[in-house]
Scaffold this active site. Structure first.
Site, PDB file in Angstrom:
ATOM      1  N   SER A  22       0.810  -1.213   0.000  1.00  0.00           N
ATOM      2  CA  SER A  22       0.000   0.000   0.000  1.00  0.00           C
ATOM      3  C   SER A  22       0.850   1.273   0.000  1.00  0.00           C
ATOM      4  O   SER A  22       1.840   1.380   0.723  1.00  0.00           O
ATOM      5  CB  SER A  22      -0.916   0.014   1.222  1.00  0.00           C
ATOM      6  N   LYS A  73     -13.643  -5.044   5.020  1.00  0.00           N
ATOM      7  CA  LYS A  73     -14.632  -3.975   4.879  1.00  0.00           C
ATOM      8  C   LYS A  73     -16.001  -4.346   5.446  1.00  0.00           C
ATOM      9  O   LYS A  73     -16.677  -3.526   6.046  1.00  0.00           O
ATOM     10  CB  LYS A  73     -14.763  -3.550   3.422  1.00  0.00           C
ATOM     11  N   ASN A  94     -14.820   1.587   4.668  1.00  0.00           N
ATOM     12  CA  ASN A  94     -13.392   1.712   4.371  1.00  0.00           C
ATOM     13  C   ASN A  94     -12.709   2.759   5.239  1.00  0.00           C
ATOM     14  O   ASN A  94     -11.491   2.868   5.226  1.00  0.00           O
ATOM     15  CB  ASN A  94     -13.157   2.004   2.879  1.00  0.00           C
ATOM     16  N   ASP A 109     -15.374   5.785  -0.863  1.00  0.00           N
ATOM     17  CA  ASP A 109     -15.035   5.565  -2.273  1.00  0.00           C
ATOM     18  C   ASP A 109     -15.998   6.290  -3.211  1.00  0.00           C
ATOM     19  O   ASP A 109     -15.578   6.958  -4.158  1.00  0.00           O
ATOM     20  CB  ASP A 109     -15.022   4.069  -2.605  1.00  0.00           C
ATOM     21  N   GLY A 133     -18.610  -2.282 -14.748  1.00  0.00           N
ATOM     22  CA  GLY A 133     -18.153  -3.113 -13.640  1.00  0.00           C
ATOM     23  C   GLY A 133     -19.115  -3.067 -12.475  1.00  0.00           C
ATOM     24  O   GLY A 133     -19.907  -2.132 -12.331  1.00  0.00           O
ATOM     25  N   GLY A 135     -17.929  -4.417  -9.195  1.00  0.00           N
ATOM     26  CA  GLY A 135     -17.154  -4.784  -8.017  1.00  0.00           C
ATOM     27  C   GLY A 135     -17.305  -3.777  -6.900  1.00  0.00           C
ATOM     28  O   GLY A 135     -18.221  -2.937  -6.904  1.00  0.00           O
ATOM     29  N   GLY A 136     -16.405  -3.840  -5.931  1.00  0.00           N
ATOM     30  CA  GLY A 136     -16.489  -3.010  -4.747  1.00  0.00           C
ATOM     31  C   GLY A 136     -16.498  -1.523  -5.033  1.00  0.00           C
ATOM     32  O   GLY A 136     -17.325  -0.776  -4.508  1.00  0.00           O
ATOM     33  N   ALA A 137     -15.580  -1.045  -5.889  1.00  0.00           N
ATOM     34  CA  ALA A 137     -15.530   0.385  -6.200  1.00  0.00           C
ATOM     35  C   ALA A 137     -16.794   0.813  -6.939  1.00  0.00           C
ATOM     36  O   ALA A 137     -17.376   1.863  -6.634  1.00  0.00           O
ATOM     37  CB  ALA A 137     -14.287   0.713  -7.015  1.00  0.00           C
TER      38      ALA A 137
END
Length: 163
Positions: A22, A73, A94, A109, A133, A135-137
C-alpha cells in the site's frame, strides 16, 4: 523534513490483508506533514479472524481511526457503533473514525468519485450515468450516485472472464 513523533502524536492506520504494497502510509503521512497535523499513519496486516481484537487494541491505545481494505470492509461495518448512509446501505466500511471510544464507519469511495466528477466540471445529478463493472468500487460509486440524486444508473458487468 523528518517527522518528529512525540507523546502527543496520534495513530491512524490501514487494516487489511495484504497491506505491505500500500502507498497509503506515504500518501497520508505527506498529507499530515503538509497540513501540520500531529498524526502518523501505519499499515497493519490483519484478517477477519483477528479484526475485532485489533480494533479493540486501537481503541484502547487512543488511535484516532483507521482505513480498511479487503477482506475487512464488511466486518468493519459490523464492528461500528454508527454508520454513514452509504456504509449502512452497502454494509461495507473503508474509513472508521474513533470518537469517545465509538466507531463511526464511512464508505468514502463513492464520495471521492462523485467529487471528482464535480471537479472535472460535470453535473450528473438528476441525469443518467453508466458504470462499467460491478465490483467493490463500482458498488460504492453506484450507492453514492443514487444517494446524491443521479436519476438513472446503467451498470454493465462482465460474467466470468468476458463482457
Amino acid at each position: 523534513m523528518k517527522k518528529n513523533i512525540t507523546g502527543h502524536t496520534r495513530l491512524i492506520c490501514l487494516l487489511g490483508d495484504p497491506v505491505s504494497h500500500s502507498i497509503s502510509p506515504a500518501m497520508h503521512n505527506l498529507s499530515f506533514e503538509t497540513l501540520g497535523l500531529d498524526y502518523v499513519y501505519l499499515a497493519f496486516q490483519t484478517n477477519t479472524e483477528n479484526f475485532y481484537n485489533t480494533v479493540n487494541t486501537l481503541k484502547q491505545i487512543g488511535a484516532k481511526g483507521f482505513n480498511c481494505t479487503m477482506p475487512c470492509k464488511r466486518i468493519a461495518a459490523e464492528t461500528c457503533d454508527q454508520l454513514s448512509s452509504a456504509a449502512r446501505f452497502m454494509n461495507s466500511v473503508n474509513t472508521v473514525v474513533i470518537e469517545d471510544e465509538k466507531l463511526i464507519g464511512h464508505n468514502t469511495d463513492g464520495v471521492g468519485y462523485m467529487q471528482s466528477v464535480i471537479d472535472a466540471g460535470h453535473d450528473i445529478i438528476g441525469k443518467q450515468m453508466t458504470l462499467l463493472g460491478s465490483g467493490g468500487a463500482s458498488s460504492a460509486i453506484l450507492t453514492q450516485a443514487a444517494l446524491d440524486g443521479v436519476a438513472k444508473i446503467n451498470v454493465f458487468a462482465r460474467k466470468g472472464n468476458s463482457w
